[in-house]
Scaffold this motif. Structure first.
Motif, PDB file in Angstrom:
ATOM      1  N   ALA A 109      48.666  56.636 103.983  1.00 39.37           N
ATOM      2  CA  ALA A 109      48.047  57.135 105.294  1.00 39.37           C
ATOM      3  C   ALA A 109      46.498  56.833 105.491  1.00 39.37           C
ATOM      4  N   MET A 110      45.808  57.030 104.345  1.00 42.38           N
ATOM      5  CA  MET A 110      44.295  56.649 104.200  1.00 42.38           C
ATOM      6  C   MET A 110      44.148  55.338 104.522  1.00 42.38           C
ATOM      7  N   ARG A 111      45.134  54.451 103.829  1.00 33.09           N
ATOM      8  CA  ARG A 111      44.875  52.823 103.965  1.00 33.09           C
ATOM      9  C   ARG A 111      45.440  52.462 105.436  1.00 33.09           C
ATOM     10  N   ALA A 112      46.458  53.055 106.088  1.00 36.02           N
ATOM     11  CA  ALA A 112      46.993  52.783 107.507  1.00 36.02           C
ATOM     12  C   ALA A 112      45.890  53.242 108.492  1.00 36.02           C
ATOM     13  N   GLU A 113      45.252  54.556 108.350  1.00 34.93           N
ATOM     14  CA  GLU A 113      44.431  55.121 109.535  1.00 34.93           C
ATOM     15  C   GLU A 113      42.939  55.196 109.219  1.00 34.93           C
ATOM     16  N   GLY A 114      42.558  54.916 107.740  1.00 31.90           N
ATOM     17  CA  GLY A 114      41.141  54.893 107.528  1.00 31.90           C
ATOM     18  C   GLY A 114      40.656  56.412 107.492  1.00 31.90           C
ATOM     19  N   LEU A 115      41.645  57.397 106.912  1.00 31.09           N
ATOM     20  CA  LEU A 115      41.155  58.734 107.021  1.00 31.09           C
ATOM     21  C   LEU A 115      40.631  59.044 105.306  1.00 31.09           C
ATOM     22  N   HIS A 150      40.829  50.863 110.856  1.00 33.37           N
ATOM     23  CA  HIS A 150      39.160  50.826 111.119  1.00 33.37           C
ATOM     24  C   HIS A 150      38.743  52.341 110.216  1.00 33.37           C
ATOM     25  N   GLU A 151      37.801  52.309 109.575  1.00 34.55           N
ATOM     26  CA  GLU A 151      37.352  53.352 108.918  1.00 34.55           C
ATOM     27  C   GLU A 151      36.898  54.283 109.975  1.00 34.55           C
ATOM     28  N   ALA A 152      37.679  55.648 109.957  1.00 37.16           N
ATOM     29  CA  ALA A 152      37.294  56.618 111.050  1.00 37.16           C
ATOM     30  C   ALA A 152      36.191  57.519 110.644  1.00 37.16           C
ATOM     31  N   ILE A 153      35.479  57.980 111.689  1.00 33.14           N
ATOM     32  CA  ILE A 153      34.513  59.111 111.278  1.00 33.14           C
ATOM     33  C   ILE A 153      35.095  60.192 110.796  1.00 33.14           C
ATOM     34  N   HIS A 154      34.667  60.536 109.591  1.00 33.62           N
ATOM     35  CA  HIS A 154      34.857  61.624 108.825  1.00 33.62           C
ATOM     36  C   HIS A 154      34.198  62.912 109.137  1.00 33.62           C
ATOM     37  N   LEU A 155      34.846  63.842 109.974  1.00 35.53           N
ATOM     38  CA  LEU A 155      34.101  64.801 110.566  1.00 35.53           C
ATOM     39  C   LEU A 155      33.537  65.560 109.481  1.00 35.53           C
ATOM     40  N   CYS A 156      34.083  66.010 108.455  1.00 36.26           N
ATOM     41  CA  CYS A 156      33.656  66.735 107.166  1.00 36.26           C
ATOM     42  C   CYS A 156      32.359  66.438 106.825  1.00 36.26           C
ATOM     43  N   ASP A 157      32.033  65.196 106.810  1.00 35.76           N
ATOM     44  CA  ASP A 157      30.655  64.849 106.200  1.00 35.76           C
ATOM     45  C   ASP A 157      29.466  65.256 107.399  1.00 35.76           C
ATOM     46  N   THR A 158      29.843  65.550 108.599  1.00 36.02           N
ATOM     47  CA  THR A 158      29.092  66.244 109.437  1.00 36.02           C
ATOM     48  C   THR A 158      28.973  67.720 109.740  1.00 36.02           C
ATOM     49  N   CYS A 159      29.756  68.233 109.122  1.00 39.72           N
ATOM     50  CA  CYS A 159      30.076  69.942 108.937  1.00 39.72           C
ATOM     51  C   CYS A 159      29.278  70.387 107.982  1.00 39.72           C
ATOM     52  N   VAL A 160      28.469  71.106 108.442  1.00 43.79           N
ATOM     53  CA  VAL A 160      27.336  71.803 107.405  1.00 43.79           C
ATOM     54  C   VAL A 160      27.777  73.192 107.139  1.00 43.79           C
ATOM     55  N   GLU A 161      28.274  73.826 107.868  1.00 46.32           N
ATOM     56  CA  GLU A 161      28.610  75.184 107.402  1.00 46.32           C
ATOM     57  C   GLU A 161      30.037  75.447 106.818  1.00 46.32           C
ATOM     58  N   LYS A 162      30.914  74.526 106.671  1.00 48.87           N
ATOM     59  CA  LYS A 162      32.152  74.296 106.099  1.00 48.87           C
ATOM     60  C   LYS A 162      32.896  75.718 106.089  1.00 48.87           C
ATOM     61  N   PRO A 163      33.262  76.080 107.378  1.00 55.35           N
ATOM     62  CA  PRO A 163      33.925  77.451 107.563  1.00 55.35           C
ATOM     63  C   PRO A 163      35.303  77.457 106.779  1.00 55.35           C
ATOM     64  N   CYS A 164      35.894  76.108 106.421  1.00 58.95           N
ATOM     65  CA  CYS A 164      37.259  76.077 105.950  1.00 58.95           C
ATOM     66  C   CYS A 164      37.224  76.534 104.558  1.00 58.95           C
ATOM     67  N   LEU A 165      35.807  76.806 103.724  1.00 55.05           N
ATOM     68  CA  LEU A 165      35.823  77.252 102.479  1.00 55.05           C
ATOM     69  C   LEU A 165      35.278  78.705 102.358  1.00 55.05           C
ATOM     70  N   LYS A 166      35.313  79.264 103.770  1.00 60.38           N
ATOM     71  CA  LYS A 166      34.696  80.692 103.542  1.00 60.38           C
ATOM     72  C   LYS A 166      35.311  81.675 104.288  1.00 60.38           C
ATOM     73  N   SER A 167      36.831  81.242 104.861  1.00 59.28           N
ATOM     74  CA  SER A 167      37.540  82.240 105.692  1.00 59.28           C
ATOM     75  C   SER A 167      38.662  82.892 104.903  1.00 59.28           C
ATOM     76  N   CYS A 168      39.171  82.416 103.726  1.00 62.91           N
ATOM     77  CA  CYS A 168      40.138  83.040 103.070  1.00 62.91           C
ATOM     78  C   CYS A 168      39.848  84.222 102.024  1.00 62.91           C
ATOM     79  N   PRO A 169      40.335  85.299 102.248  1.00 59.45           N
ATOM     80  CA  PRO A 169      39.888  86.408 101.556  1.00 59.45           C
ATOM     81  C   PRO A 169      40.092  86.521  99.908  1.00 59.45           C
ATOM     82  N   VAL A 170      40.910  85.427  99.536  1.00 57.21           N
ATOM     83  CA  VAL A 170      41.003  85.239  98.162  1.00 57.21           C
ATOM     84  C   VAL A 170      40.383  84.059  97.600  1.00 57.21           C
TER      85      VAL A 170
END
Length: 239
Positions: A109-115, A150-170
């Motif tokens: 998938a990474m190769r096919a879509e550049g993700l 084509h290599e896609a824009i990796h949105l995680c590189d532009t995300c400063v707050e990273k809420p995906c690492l802060k919302s899980c209670p455990v």
């Protein structure tokens, strides 16, 4: 069969009848250990198949209601049936992420879509965010010409707050990786009711691709699969 651009478009149309889409593809290099095609000879090309958002959900549910209530891995079974029918129509081999031995679907998938992977491990798509999936692939013993990745824009590189690492209670996800056991215990427990009903809190905290976010009942189905109760058919009022 000659696999022209028109044939690839016909394959895409056949998949669209069940809410599935082509997710890119590529040709294997001469020095690669390619998996076998339909005849057993090494495949020359692969097309990835998947979904954007929860487009296949209504098709899957209609199929699910005709199956035994205790069927194991129903979404995998549906995907294999649908993709397998398309493969048979076009004379190619269908493979699934659940096949053993496992095939390198994420690398494909990474190769096919550049993700690239998000902090949660799910590949981040520039349009779909974290709300997409790969359901299978078609292996061809002939060269095909899929759109060039084509290599896609990796949105995680532009995300400063990273809420995906802060919302899980455990704190199941962190820079150290995924704490699988802690997550599973939480989801199965009393305090995990919000996760069971509406999906992973970390995944839902991601701001990207919100228009493709799975509905709560779809997320509940996937969470039930993670927790080991996926055999339960969702109530009709939740469809």
């Amino acid at each position: 069969m000659t696999f022209s651009r028109g044939t690839v478009e016909e394959i895409a149309a056949a998949l669209a009848a069940n809410g599935l889409i082509l997710r890119g593809g590529f040709s294997f290099g001469d020095d690669e250990m390619a998996p076998a095609g339909l005849s057993g000879a090494p495949a020359k090309s692969v097309l990835l198949i998947g979904q954007a958002g929860a487009a296949p959900w209504s098709h899957f549910q209609r199929w699910r209601e005709r199956q035994a209530r205790d069927i194991a891995n129903p979404l995998d079974s549906w995907s294999c049936e649908v993709i397998g029918a398309v493969a048979q129509e076009f004379g190619v081999r269908a493979v699934s992420p659940s096949d053993r031995p496992y095939l390198p679907f994420q690398q494909w998938a990474m190769r096919a879509e550049g993700l690239k992977p998000s902090p949660l491990g799910i590949l981040m798509h520039p349009a779909y965010g974290l709300w997409h999936a790969y359901r299978g692939a078609l292996l061809f013993e002939d060269e095909i010409s899929p759109p060039e990745a084509h290599e896609a824009i990796h949105l995680c590189d532009t995300c400063v707050e990273k809420p995906c690492l802060k919302s899980c209670p455990v704190g199941a996800y962190s820079v150290a990786g995924f704490a699988h056991e802690a997550c599973l215990v939480h989801v199965r427990g009393t305090d995990g009711a919000p996760c069971r009903a509406g999906g992973c809190l970390d995944r839902n905290a991601c701001p990207y691709g919100a228009e493709y976010r799975y509905r709560a009942d779809v997320q509940a189905f996937h969470m039930a699969a993670f927790a080991g109760t996926v055999g339960i058919l969702p109530n009709r009022t939740e469809t």
